[in-house]
Scaffold this motif. Structure first.
Motif, mmCIF file in Angstrom:
data_model
loop_
_atom_site.group_PDB
_atom_site.id
_atom_site.type_symbol
_atom_site.label_atom_id
_atom_site.label_comp_id
_atom_site.label_asym_id
_atom_site.label_seq_id
_atom_site.Cartn_x
_atom_site.Cartn_y
_atom_site.Cartn_z
ATOM 1 N N VAL A 140 -5.596 -6.143 -5.545
ATOM 2 C CA VAL A 140 -6.379 -4.926 -5.311
ATOM 3 C C VAL A 140 -6.605 -5.097 -3.772
ATOM 4 O O VAL A 140 -7.098 -6.432 -3.404
ATOM 5 C CB VAL A 140 -7.548 -4.947 -6.385
ATOM 6 C CG1 VAL A 140 -8.248 -3.812 -6.009
ATOM 7 C CG2 VAL A 140 -7.016 -5.100 -7.523
ATOM 8 N N GLU B 71 0.921 -1.136 -0.071
ATOM 9 C CA GLU B 71 0.115 0.013 0.100
ATOM 10 C C GLU B 71 0.854 1.219 0.150
ATOM 11 O O GLU B 71 0.493 2.434 0.766
ATOM 12 C CB GLU B 71 -0.920 0.098 1.365
ATOM 13 C CG GLU B 71 -2.075 -1.002 1.200
ATOM 14 C CD GLU B 71 -3.264 -0.965 2.111
ATOM 15 O OE1 GLU B 71 -2.885 -0.195 2.750
ATOM 16 O OE2 GLU B 71 -4.188 -1.560 2.125
ATOM 17 N N TRP C 290 -10.826 -1.092 -14.038
ATOM 18 C CA TRP C 290 -10.117 0.354 -14.147
ATOM 19 C C TRP C 290 -10.744 1.629 -13.630
ATOM 20 O O TRP C 290 -10.297 2.485 -13.336
ATOM 21 C CB TRP C 290 -9.769 0.555 -15.668
ATOM 22 C CG TRP C 290 -8.805 -0.663 -16.278
ATOM 23 C CD1 TRP C 290 -8.999 -1.093 -17.490
ATOM 24 C CD2 TRP C 290 -7.834 -1.516 -15.499
ATOM 25 N NE1 TRP C 290 -8.054 -2.119 -17.731
ATOM 26 C CE2 TRP C 290 -6.935 -2.275 -16.779
ATOM 27 C CE3 TRP C 290 -7.104 -1.258 -14.339
ATOM 28 C CZ2 TRP C 290 -6.303 -3.191 -16.390
ATOM 29 C CZ3 TRP C 290 -6.142 -2.102 -14.107
ATOM 30 C CH2 TRP C 290 -5.782 -3.231 -15.108
ATOM 31 N N ARG D 271 -10.927 2.865 -8.329
ATOM 32 C CA ARG D 271 -9.615 3.488 -7.552
ATOM 33 C C ARG D 271 -9.538 2.752 -6.273
ATOM 34 O O ARG D 271 -10.217 3.623 -5.364
ATOM 35 C CB ARG D 271 -9.498 4.788 -7.692
ATOM 36 C CG ARG D 271 -9.573 5.420 -9.499
ATOM 37 C CD ARG D 271 -9.225 6.774 -9.416
ATOM 38 N NE ARG D 271 -8.209 7.359 -8.919
ATOM 39 C CZ ARG D 271 -7.253 7.504 -9.643
ATOM 40 N NH1 ARG D 271 -7.153 7.135 -10.868
ATOM 41 N NH2 ARG D 271 -5.946 8.120 -9.013
ATOM 42 N N PRO D 272 -8.938 1.941 -5.852
ATOM 43 C CA PRO D 272 -8.616 1.638 -4.685
ATOM 44 C C PRO D 272 -8.141 2.735 -3.624
ATOM 45 O O PRO D 272 -7.182 3.307 -3.826
ATOM 46 C CB PRO D 272 -7.512 0.120 -4.604
ATOM 47 C CG PRO D 272 -6.922 0.368 -5.930
ATOM 48 C CD PRO D 272 -7.963 1.079 -6.810
ATOM 49 N N LYS E 154 -6.547 5.576 -5.302
ATOM 50 C CA LYS E 154 -5.291 5.374 -5.871
ATOM 51 C C LYS E 154 -5.524 4.638 -7.398
ATOM 52 O O LYS E 154 -6.357 4.019 -7.565
ATOM 53 C CB LYS E 154 -4.385 4.758 -5.271
ATOM 54 C CG LYS E 154 -4.137 5.200 -3.537
ATOM 55 C CD LYS E 154 -3.625 6.590 -3.491
ATOM 56 C CE LYS E 154 -3.277 6.972 -2.247
ATOM 57 N NZ LYS E 154 -2.483 6.224 -1.275
ATOM 58 N N ASP F 96 -9.661 -3.704 -1.520
ATOM 59 C CA ASP F 96 -11.171 -3.411 -1.700
ATOM 60 C C ASP F 96 -11.812 -3.647 -0.231
ATOM 61 O O ASP F 96 -12.399 -4.716 -0.351
ATOM 62 C CB ASP F 96 -11.610 -4.073 -2.997
ATOM 63 C CG ASP F 96 -12.965 -3.312 -3.389
ATOM 64 O OD1 ASP F 96 -13.546 -2.735 -2.424
ATOM 65 O OD2 ASP F 96 -13.513 -3.573 -4.399
ATOM 66 N N HIS G 262 -4.512 1.918 -10.204
ATOM 67 C CA HIS G 262 -3.802 0.584 -9.890
ATOM 68 C C HIS G 262 -2.390 0.411 -10.419
ATOM 69 O O HIS G 262 -1.597 -0.294 -9.792
ATOM 70 C CB HIS G 262 -4.355 -0.267 -11.114
ATOM 71 C CG HIS G 262 -5.949 -0.594 -10.644
ATOM 72 N ND1 HIS G 262 -6.366 -1.226 -9.437
ATOM 73 C CD2 HIS G 262 -7.041 -0.237 -11.206
ATOM 74 C CE1 HIS G 262 -7.613 -1.479 -9.482
ATOM 75 N NE2 HIS G 262 -8.224 -0.548 -10.277
ATOM 76 N N TYR G 263 -1.784 1.176 -11.302
ATOM 77 C CA TYR G 263 -0.425 1.492 -11.817
ATOM 78 C C TYR G 263 0.029 3.129 -11.886
ATOM 79 O O TYR G 263 -0.950 4.055 -11.927
ATOM 80 C CB TYR G 263 -0.359 0.910 -13.009
ATOM 81 C CG TYR G 263 -0.514 -0.605 -13.327
ATOM 82 C CD1 TYR G 263 0.586 -1.343 -13.321
ATOM 83 C CD2 TYR G 263 -1.566 -1.132 -13.429
ATOM 84 C CE1 TYR G 263 0.526 -2.681 -13.361
ATOM 85 C CE2 TYR G 263 -1.786 -2.492 -13.576
ATOM 86 C CZ TYR G 263 -0.680 -3.161 -13.277
ATOM 87 O OH TYR G 263 -0.730 -4.710 -13.400
ATOM 88 N N TRP H 99 -2.219 -1.323 -4.604
ATOM 89 C CA TRP H 99 -2.395 -0.319 -5.527
ATOM 90 C C TRP H 99 -0.909 0.480 -6.088
ATOM 91 O O TRP H 99 0.231 0.023 -5.419
ATOM 92 C CB TRP H 99 -3.151 0.616 -4.839
ATOM 93 C CG TRP H 99 -2.885 1.238 -3.687
ATOM 94 C CD1 TRP H 99 -1.847 2.362 -3.386
ATOM 95 C CD2 TRP H 99 -3.662 1.179 -2.280
ATOM 96 N NE1 TRP H 99 -1.861 2.608 -2.103
ATOM 97 C CE2 TRP H 99 -3.140 1.898 -1.505
ATOM 98 C CE3 TRP H 99 -4.651 0.549 -2.145
ATOM 99 C CZ2 TRP H 99 -3.663 1.987 -0.211
ATOM 100 C CZ3 TRP H 99 -5.345 0.518 -0.957
ATOM 101 C CH2 TRP H 99 -4.785 1.239 0.008
ATOM 102 N N GLU H 100 -1.118 1.259 -7.022
ATOM 103 C CA GLU H 100 0.094 1.860 -7.340
ATOM 104 C C GLU H 100 1.249 0.976 -7.584
ATOM 105 O O GLU H 100 2.323 1.130 -7.263
ATOM 106 C CB GLU H 100 0.637 2.795 -6.315
ATOM 107 C CG GLU H 100 -0.430 4.161 -6.326
ATOM 108 C CD GLU H 100 -0.080 5.211 -5.250
ATOM 109 O OE1 GLU H 100 -0.573 6.517 -5.606
ATOM 110 O OE2 GLU H 100 0.712 4.995 -4.230
ATOM 111 N N HIS H 101 0.977 -0.126 -8.474
ATOM 112 C CA HIS H 101 1.913 -1.005 -9.040
ATOM 113 C C HIS H 101 2.892 -0.368 -10.035
ATOM 114 O O HIS H 101 2.637 0.559 -10.858
ATOM 115 C CB HIS H 101 1.183 -2.238 -9.718
ATOM 116 C CG HIS H 101 0.366 -3.145 -8.989
ATOM 117 N ND1 HIS H 101 0.739 -4.290 -8.328
ATOM 118 C CD2 HIS H 101 -0.988 -2.981 -8.283
ATOM 119 C CE1 HIS H 101 -0.075 -4.638 -7.469
ATOM 120 N NE2 HIS H 101 -1.083 -3.895 -7.599
#
Length: 584
Positions: free
Chosen positions: A446, A397, A467, A470-471, A474, A448, A476-477, A436-438
């Motif tokens: 994810v 995270e 897509w 936004r978890p 944020k 959630d 995903h990438y 998130w933010e891979h």
């Protein structure tokens, strides 16, 4: 006479018979070497089992005890092992500094042969520092404020895993890296020796008590490797892939005895084991032993009320694994913790997948990054041989990399951890930043905690719907990285607090969502699990969480390991069945 706690062998996958536990009562003090208290090692002073049970912050603590080494070991080397000491420590033996170690989650060893006296009392002293407010220090869920709250818990300072002596000959087996070559029906041994390079190295392999093969090599130096074929027409296990492979359903293990020999005699002997299993990702699917495998994990943070991060007994590890399996899960995310090797051993033999993590820091800096690289490397190398570990997870995270969405340096750090891990272990998937933010990891995971079931299910209708979600707000990438067909896992969800079963003061209790009755709890669990089980996009999940911890009362079990629902009901939910539960 105080019974020695946690007296089982601390390293069951690389075990000699000549060892001695140093767990038990030590002299102890806060701040200065007064040694005016007693502490029961390996429990931290913040825990009740330590005998101190004080949660005030003390950034410096001191330990002292005496020990004797029998004369029989006079011609051998004496190694002093520490399972884990949080965070940094200076080790002194008989008044001389012999080691400094930094990193509170991994093991280390010191050769103290030159400092000890045989047949007499020896003294070991530790000065430990653990700066509670240093957020660049990897710490996991240990909170930096006085009162634990939300998802953060009581800190653990000092020795929190076993301390022990090991006696080895002048020439000995230092390590063996074991790699199952599943498709070749073979195993590879990479060994490192100490001492005389002219000895023979023998590996004797057994399966279910039956000898399989013995291979003896003559090293050209102190390092080497060789492969061993595990199936031939002479053994009774004729179908290798049915009879001899490891999985949670059939956790079959091979035993192996490593022997170092001179022409005249046995020099050193080590007992170990391994499992033949393969993890891989092909065509966007997670495979176990070359077959698609749906992972049903539960988030397990490894805390106990009376002992915090340290299991009170070895049996406590077994209890957690057996409860996990009884509820229908086939694995765990060992969250924000490097777990004791004893847990991994039991997961190996009982059959449980493990996603292996490390406790995060919370502020990024060069100091943090260098600390993280060192400790993560030690973690991967130490636990490489455990078949239960199927995935490495260095970041969670964006903790420690809070600006990863825009910071090229923090993105590089995430990528570096993935590349570093793969350079040490090419056999397992790596998740770059779970939730998130891979960046460049092998799975899209994810987190959630949406509690409205219809909305939760809509996130996993298809990729387009995913897509749009936004978890935690944020992406995903992060910029410059994108999805390229990786398996999708919902690696945190649920976190439901059942108000019908509270284990602490209700005003302090916390969960991501809450329900009022056991019936409502079971129904909500069923609907959330069903949403994921029916999704054609999702290949597995991890439910939050196994047990209550402190004020976070969203476990399937209480902190005392009491189920909040019948185990059979949770198992049925895991298998997609409608729960049948009387109202409570």
């Amino acid at each position: 006479m105080v019974k020695i706690p946690r007296s089982e062998h601390p390293r069951p996958n690389f075990q000699r018979s000549s060892w001695q536990s140093l767990n038990g009562l030590w002299d102890f003090s806060f701040d200065a070497p007064l040694f005016d208290k007693k502490i029961l090692v390996p429990f931290v002073f913040e825990s009740s089992l330590s005998g101190i049970d004080e949660t005030d912050f003390h950034d410096i603590v001191w330990y002292k005890r005496t020990f004797s080494v029998p004369e029989v070991y006079k011609n051998q080397r004496t190694l002093l092992h520490f399972g884990a000491v949080d965070y940094g420590c200076t080790v002194m033996v008989n008044g001389k500094t012999v080691s400094f170690h930094e990193g509170g989650q991994v093991s280390f060893v010191v050769d103290i042969t030159g400092e000890i006296m045989f047949g007499k009392e020896n003294e070991v002293i530790l000065r430990v520092f653990d700066h509670h407010a240093d957020l660049e220090q990897p710490r996991g869920k240990q909170y930096w404020e006085e009162e634990p709250k939300s998802i953060f818990y009581t800190q653990s300072t000092g020795i929190w895993q076993s301390v022990w002596l090991e006696f080895v000959p002048a020439s000995y087996v230092e390590s063996v890296r074991i790699t199952p070559l599943f498709d070749e029906k073979s195993v590879q041994f990479e060994y490192e020796l100490q001492g005389d390079p002219n000895l023979s190295f023998e590996s004797e392999i057994f399966f279910e008590g039956d000898p399989i093969t013995t291979v003896c090599v003559k090293p050209n130096g102190l390092k080497g490797s060789f492969k061993v074929l595990l199936q031939n027409t002479t053994n009774k296990y004729w179908n290798f892939y049915e009879d001899m492979v490891w999985s949670p359903e059939n956790p079959r293990l091979f035993d192996v005895v490593f022997t170092l020999r001179s022409k005249e005699a046995v020099v050193d002997t080590v007992a170990s084991y391994f499992g033949m299993r393969k993890t891989s990702i092909e065509n966007g699917m997670f495979l176990l032993n070359n077959k698609p495998y749906y992972q049903k994990l539960v988030l397990d943070q490894g805390y106990w009320e009376e002992s915090l991060l340290t299991a009170p007994t070895d049996e406590a590890f077994v209890e957690d694994i057996e409860l996990t399996k009884a509820m229908g899960f086939n694995g765990v995310r060992k969250h924000q913790k490097v777990e004791d090797p004893r847990y991994l051993y039991h997961a190996d033999r009982l059959g449980l997948l493990v996603w292996a993590e490390i406790g995060s820091a919370y502020h990024y800096s060069v100091s943090y990054a260098s600390r993280m690289y060192r400790e993560w490397e030690a973690r991967v190398l130490r636990d490489y041989n455990h078949p239960c570990i199927v995935t490495w997870v260095p970041l969670n995270e964006s903790w420690g990399v809070q600006e990863i969405a825009t910071s090229k340096r923090q993105q590089a750090h995430s990528c570096a951890l993935v590349h570093m891990t793969k350079s040490l272990d090419e056999t397992r998937p790596v998740i770059c930043n779970d939730g998130w933010e891979h960046t460049n990891g092998d799975m899209l995971t994810v987190h959630d905690y949406e509690g409205e079931v219809g909305t939760f299910a809509s996130h996993y209708k298809d990729l387009e719907a995913l897509w749009e979600y936004r978890p935690a707000g944020k992406a995903h990438y992060v910029g410059g990285f994108s999805y390229s067909g990786e398996p999708v896992m919902v690696s945190e969800f649920g976190g439901i607090q059942c108000l019908a079963d509270q284990s602490s003061e209700s005003g302090k209790n916390w969960g991501y969502t809450s329900v009022n009755s056991s019936r409502e709890f079971s129904d909500n669990l069923h609907l959330l699990f069903q949403a994921l089980l029916k999704s054609k996009l999702v290949q597995g999940y991890c439910y939050t969480q196994l047990t209550d911890i402190g004020t976070e009362t969203n476990g399937l079990l209480t902190i005392g390991r009491k189920p909040k629902l019948p185990l059979s009901v949770i198992r049925g939910i895991n298998n997609g069945l409608q729960p049948d539960l009387e109202e409570k």
